[in-house]
Design a protein around this motif. Sequence first.
Motif, PDB file in Angstrom:
ATOM      1  N   ALA A  66       0.837  -1.199   0.000  1.00 36.89           N
ATOM      2  CA  ALA A  66       0.000   0.000   0.000  1.00 36.89           C
ATOM      3  C   ALA A  66       0.870   1.245   0.000  1.00 36.89           C
ATOM      4  O   ALA A  66       0.576   2.233  -0.662  1.00 36.89           O
ATOM      5  N   ARG A  67       1.969   1.164   0.745  1.00 36.06           N
ATOM      6  CA  ARG A  67       2.839   2.323   0.843  1.00 36.06           C
ATOM      7  C   ARG A  67       3.512   2.621  -0.489  1.00 36.06           C
ATOM      8  O   ARG A  67       3.596   3.772  -0.907  1.00 36.06           O
ATOM      9  N   GLN A  69       2.482   1.809  -3.446  1.00 35.79           N
ATOM     10  CA  GLN A  69       1.477   2.287  -4.381  1.00 35.79           C
ATOM     11  C   GLN A  69       1.172   3.762  -4.125  1.00 35.79           C
ATOM     12  O   GLN A  69       0.972   4.545  -5.041  1.00 35.79           O
ATOM     13  N   ARG A  70       1.154   4.089  -2.844  1.00 34.35           N
ATOM     14  CA  ARG A  70       0.805   5.454  -2.482  1.00 34.35           C
ATOM     15  C   ARG A  70       1.915   6.439  -2.784  1.00 34.35           C
ATOM     16  O   ARG A  70       1.674   7.586  -3.093  1.00 34.35           O
ATOM     17  N   ARG A  71       3.136   5.945  -2.637  1.00 33.45           N
ATOM     18  CA  ARG A  71       4.264   6.850  -2.796  1.00 33.45           C
ATOM     19  C   ARG A  71       4.206   7.517  -4.169  1.00 33.45           C
ATOM     20  O   ARG A  71       4.453   8.703  -4.315  1.00 33.45           O
ATOM     21  N   PHE A  77      -1.047  14.005  -5.309  1.00 33.81           N
ATOM     22  CA  PHE A  77      -2.099  14.488  -4.405  1.00 33.81           C
ATOM     23  C   PHE A  77      -1.620  15.653  -3.569  1.00 33.81           C
ATOM     24  O   PHE A  77      -2.336  16.606  -3.331  1.00 33.81           O
ATOM     25  N   LEU A  80      -1.995  18.558  -5.717  1.00 31.36           N
ATOM     26  CA  LEU A  80      -3.389  18.918  -5.941  1.00 31.36           C
ATOM     27  C   LEU A  80      -4.020  19.545  -4.712  1.00 31.36           C
ATOM     28  O   LEU A  80      -4.799  20.466  -4.788  1.00 31.36           O
ATOM     29  N   LEU A  81      -3.694  18.960  -3.558  1.00 35.58           N
ATOM     30  CA  LEU A  81      -4.370  19.374  -2.338  1.00 35.58           C
ATOM     31  C   LEU A  81      -3.640  20.497  -1.631  1.00 35.58           C
ATOM     32  O   LEU A  81      -4.117  21.046  -0.656  1.00 35.58           O
ATOM     33  N   GLY A  82      -2.449  20.789  -2.125  1.00 32.83           N
ATOM     34  CA  GLY A  82      -1.703  21.868  -1.501  1.00 32.83           C
ATOM     35  C   GLY A  82      -1.221  21.532  -0.110  1.00 32.83           C
ATOM     36  O   GLY A  82      -1.181  22.375   0.765  1.00 32.83           O
ATOM     37  N   VAL A  83      -0.896  20.289   0.130  1.00 29.88           N
ATOM     38  CA  VAL A  83      -0.294  19.936   1.416  1.00 29.88           C
ATOM     39  C   VAL A  83       1.035  19.246   1.163  1.00 29.88           C
ATOM     40  O   VAL A  83       1.244  18.655   0.111  1.00 29.88           O
ATOM     41  N   GLY A  87       1.240  16.054   5.407  1.00 34.87           N
ATOM     42  CA  GLY A  87      -0.214  16.018   5.443  1.00 34.87           C
ATOM     43  C   GLY A  87      -0.795  14.637   5.648  1.00 34.87           C
ATOM     44  O   GLY A  87      -1.935  14.493   6.057  1.00 34.87           O
ATOM     45  N   TRP A  88      -0.016  13.625   5.388  1.00 34.33           N
ATOM     46  CA  TRP A  88      -0.530  12.271   5.594  1.00 34.33           C
ATOM     47  C   TRP A  88      -0.741  11.959   7.069  1.00 34.33           C
ATOM     48  O   TRP A  88      -1.406  11.013   7.419  1.00 34.33           O
ATOM     49  N   GLN A  89      -0.096  12.741   7.894  1.00 29.50           N
ATOM     50  CA  GLN A  89      -0.119  12.393   9.315  1.00 29.50           C
ATOM     51  C   GLN A  89      -1.109  13.211  10.106  1.00 29.50           C
ATOM     52  O   GLN A  89      -1.399  14.340   9.803  1.00 29.50           O
ATOM     53  N   TYR A  91      -4.271  13.437  10.929  1.00 29.99           N
ATOM     54  CA  TYR A  91      -5.567  14.046  10.680  1.00 29.99           C
ATOM     55  C   TYR A  91      -6.658  13.529  11.582  1.00 29.99           C
ATOM     56  O   TYR A  91      -7.684  14.122  11.753  1.00 29.99           O
ATOM     57  N   GLU A  92      -6.415  12.385  12.139  1.00 31.72           N
ATOM     58  CA  GLU A  92      -7.466  11.838  12.966  1.00 31.72           C
ATOM     59  C   GLU A  92      -6.835  11.152  14.159  1.00 31.72           C
ATOM     60  O   GLU A  92      -5.836  10.472  14.021  1.00 31.72           O
TER      61      GLU A  92
END
Lengths: 306, 164
Positions: A66-67, A69-71, A77, A80-83, A87-89, A91-92
């Motif tokens: 998963a990592r 693929q995400r990298r 992203f 696109l998201l301006g972070v 930003g992956w860390q 948030y919740e």
Amino acid sequence: MKRILAQAVDWYVRLHESTVSEATRNEWRTWLTADPQHAEAWKRIEQLQQRLGQAPAVAATTLEQARQQRRAALKMFAMLLGVGVVGWQGYEVSPWRADYTTRVGQRRHLTLADGSRLVLDTDTRVDVHFDERQRLIVLRQGEILVETAKDARPLSVHSAQGTVRALGTRFVVRQGDGVTRVTVEAHAVEVRPRLATAHSVRAEAGQTLSFAADSVGPLLPAATQASAWTRGMLVVIDWRLQDVLAELSRYRHGYLGCAPEVADLRLSGTFLLDDSEAVLANLEDSLPVQVRRLTRYWVRVEGRAT
Amino acid sequence: MSGRHPIEHLYVEHHGWLRGWLRQRLNNSADAADLAQDTFIRVLLARTSGTLQEPRRYLATIARGLVIDMYRRRSLEQAYLEALKLRPEIHAPSAEDRALIFDSLLAIDRMLDGLGTRTRQIFLAVQLDGLSYEKTAERVGVSVSTVRKHLANALMHCLLLDEA
């Protein structure tokens, strides 16, 4: 504490070797018992291990894949998201520290190591600490039903406000906002507020009481069906509409409330917690109200327009 | 009728904008609609009181977090199902168990954020695949003492997250 955690980690790494000498084990035991803080730190390591133990067999592969693929996707992203990548860390906040949890609308039935039964209501978090001397359940959030099994060790529930000691029994504890409510269904419990341990109060079957950290409220007769939620039901007799909705909203996401002009309407009945939509539909039949939905997650009961 | 609930106002004023904002970035209107909805749920759950100074900026911040979470979850779900295919001896879990498994994976994945690639690799090999230090060293191509050091760092990282 950080220094002690580092020691605990060091011990874990040493004990996790393929071969560990008895001398090393003994040394570790000496360390463990030398200071309660050592035991506390070790417990944190054990809890972490427990959580990792819940992962499936293919977890390592899954997480790595998963990592990767995400990298590839990440950079795009982030742009696109301006972070930034950061930003992956964070948030919740995940309900990490608790041993057992339920999400909103979920209920969970558990049998503990000693055979005691524990039922978690919606949005609840508990830790369970059993050792040679005691059985301790820490209620961090939400509501539980405890049905104790026979055991020489005392069983108690800790809430933010104090301790509820079971005296061979079945009881419900709810962690509210600055207050803990206990309802006894069988036998008795002893309640001790955290800041007034001399003022213990005994509650018998059929009684309910609320306590704050420094005081205990009056003993009152319990609602007949305080643990109906364990069977997915809410039983109310002559409740205010506002209170019924507040209770139902614990089981669903979003806002569920009512307009002030209908808040004091009274109702009685048995409601299915898992189908609050049906309950809402029913309200329109039995009370002079209409249910106004802005979205699935924003529902307000209002007076019926005439 | 009393005045509007502040959330209602926020919703009416900005829901359309947020949806558009998301659609533009995700290139998928169903996801955009879901995430816009989820964003307002977050706002409701946060029980923010008073009026927001910059509502759109606030909504966008929440929406960004949700987008990231959505991709995180999807990448995990996909990787998990692929990993399962390669291991036919493992029974495919029920839908309910699967939800719990994804939660668990998601939580571990979050926990490992911020660890270096090697540290992460070593932690996963020892803690989730149950390899010995020696086997791990072989797999990763480092010395056994390096494995010990990275494992200790990773454990410390996880324990300190708990404290936050």
